[in-house]
Write a protein that holds these residues in place. Sequence first.
Motif, PDB file in Angstrom:
ATOM      1  N   PHE A  83      39.472  63.213   4.366  1.00  0.00           N
ATOM      2  CA  PHE A  83      38.744  62.099   3.757  1.00  0.00           C
ATOM      3  C   PHE A  83      39.477  61.594   2.520  1.00  0.00           C
ATOM      4  N   VAL A  84      39.986  62.498   1.691  1.00  0.00           N
ATOM      5  CA  VAL A  84      40.724  62.114   0.480  1.00  0.00           C
ATOM      6  C   VAL A  84      42.010  61.378   0.855  1.00  0.00           C
ATOM      7  N   ILE A  85      42.740  61.893   1.843  1.00  0.00           N
ATOM      8  CA  ILE A  85      43.979  61.232   2.288  1.00  0.00           C
ATOM      9  C   ILE A  85      43.673  59.841   2.825  1.00  0.00           C
ATOM     10  N   THR A  86      42.562  59.702   3.556  1.00  0.00           N
ATOM     11  CA  THR A  86      42.167  58.395   4.093  1.00  0.00           C
ATOM     12  C   THR A  86      41.904  57.406   2.966  1.00  0.00           C
ATOM     13  N   ILE A  87      41.191  57.830   1.927  1.00  0.00           N
ATOM     14  CA  ILE A  87      40.900  56.949   0.789  1.00  0.00           C
ATOM     15  C   ILE A  87      42.194  56.512   0.104  1.00  0.00           C
ATOM     16  N   VAL A  88      43.149  57.437  -0.043  1.00  0.00           N
ATOM     17  CA  VAL A  88      44.437  57.090  -0.644  1.00  0.00           C
ATOM     18  C   VAL A  88      45.144  56.019   0.187  1.00  0.00           C
ATOM     19  N   PHE A  89      45.143  56.213   1.518  1.00  0.00           N
ATOM     20  CA  PHE A  89      45.751  55.219   2.398  1.00  0.00           C
ATOM     21  C   PHE A  89      45.059  53.865   2.247  1.00  0.00           C
ATOM     22  N   LEU A  90      43.729  53.862   2.143  1.00  0.00           N
ATOM     23  CA  LEU A  90      42.986  52.602   2.012  1.00  0.00           C
ATOM     24  C   LEU A  90      43.298  51.907   0.682  1.00  0.00           C
ATOM     25  N   LEU A  91      43.407  52.697  -0.392  1.00  0.00           N
ATOM     26  CA  LEU A  91      43.718  52.105  -1.702  1.00  0.00           C
ATOM     27  C   LEU A  91      45.100  51.459  -1.677  1.00  0.00           C
ATOM     28  N   VAL A  92      46.059  52.120  -1.052  1.00  0.00           N
ATOM     29  CA  VAL A  92      47.392  51.535  -0.926  1.00  0.00           C
ATOM     30  C   VAL A  92      47.336  50.252  -0.101  1.00  0.00           C
ATOM     31  N   PHE A  93      46.570  50.286   0.971  1.00  0.00           N
ATOM     32  CA  PHE A  93      46.424  49.092   1.821  1.00  0.00           C
ATOM     33  C   PHE A  93      45.814  47.930   1.050  1.00  0.00           C
ATOM     34  N   TYR A  95      45.820  47.436  -2.098  1.00  0.00           N
ATOM     35  CA  TYR A  95      46.723  46.987  -3.153  1.00  0.00           C
ATOM     36  C   TYR A  95      47.830  46.093  -2.588  1.00  0.00           C
ATOM     37  N   LEU A  96      48.340  46.467  -1.421  1.00  0.00           N
ATOM     38  CA  LEU A  96      49.448  45.715  -0.836  1.00  0.00           C
ATOM     39  C   LEU A  96      48.996  44.482  -0.064  1.00  0.00           C
TER      40      LEU A  96
END
Length: 461
Positions: A83-93, A95-96
């Motif tokens: 879940f934490v890794i997914t949130i990190v991926f979403l935040l990067v998405f 942002y970009l």
Amino acid sequence: MNKLSFIFYRSILWLWDLISLNAALLLVSLNVEWADLFAKREYHVYMAFFNIAWLSAGFLSSLYLSKQWLDFSVFIRKTIKSFVITIVFLLVFLYLYEFQFSRFYIISSIALFGLLTLINRILFNVLVMALRSRFRMEKKVVILGYNDISKRLIRYFRSESKLVKVSGCFEDKERVNELSDFPILGGLQDCLEYVKTNNIAEIYSTLAPEKYPYLYDLAKEADKLFVHFKFVPDYNVFVNRNIYVDFVDNIPVLSLRSEPLEDTGNRIKKRLFDIAFSLFVIIFILSWLVPIVAILIKLDSRGPVFFIQQRSGKNNRPFACIKFRSLRVNDESDTKQVTRNDRRITFFGRFLRKSNIDELPQFFNVLIGDMSVVGPRPHMLKHTEDFSNIYKKYMIRHFVKPGLTGWAQVHGFRGEITNNELLRRRIEYDLWYLENWTIFMDVKIIFMTIMVTIRGDERAY
């Protein structure tokens, strides 16, 4: 747990999580202020990326690949990591990707998915606990012998498999010095009594049968107690019989027979098939057939519509087997087999037996779990006792649930047993089914049973 069973459970979890994720996305979409949400391409991209991010996080955290996912604490930790890794991926998405997404939609979708995932994990833990009890996923085992292989087995069961409670039986107890907290039973002669009184599911022998011939007697007694006996050689041991190889932590394990239904996943699949098939027959056939047959039975002879008899079920546990009554009421029903031209058979009963309609009420036994649609035919208790004394392998057929029809029946081995050779052939077919079961074989046997009934069976009387 074997590879096929692991793939089966992993697929269920993977699908369950994806359904929860997309359900969360759709539910949140219903509460967004603008109505044209689904017309916005950017939100479609977000939904697709969320799915990809979760699957990628699951791969990175080994969420669906871990062999310890039946351990609730381990499974929760890996879920949180995913879940934490997914949130990190979403935040990067976010942002970009240059688009002003609704903060309400983003926060709500993540929060709702987190809530659904937590609920799923709790329900899954409850399901695992139920399955452990129902399908004996949590089991006790005994390891015979003390050598390098037995040490590896002990370490594996104690450290990696939290569903197994292991005890040891060693001939030389003086050598066991590093296992002070390990249950030690004593010598081989002490093993059988311990197995009888402690609900042991499996025995792993790391001893050479040529050196310890008592193992053969112990294996035979284990069969009678419905305990699976497995040889685990630490060198090339050739047992003078057919053997089957499985692996526990890459350790070769030799079994006296292959048993697909020993696997929990296979038992669940067979049970689901039994429930679906029996419900179909009960609702669409027995609902109108029972009243008609009941009237005809009453008109033909005095007595009850149904004949209920105690028969031998799985692990030789008696159960109440139900049939349409095809005989006149008599005192020999529980001791004497029906023979050709038996005077006890009623006029209408002869038709019921020829057409196999007398067996149809046993679909109620299937529904409640006493029987399966396909399996070895159940025998009355007295015959089980008699046949087990005649043929040594007879009791092995009780490792699985009895069935309405079976592999022996569709090959002509049904009805009265008139000699030992006929009994031997029937048991051989039953054991072949036990060792070669597949869900497709069950379907094949059902169709073969229908064809034999239409064509007529000379042993149906």
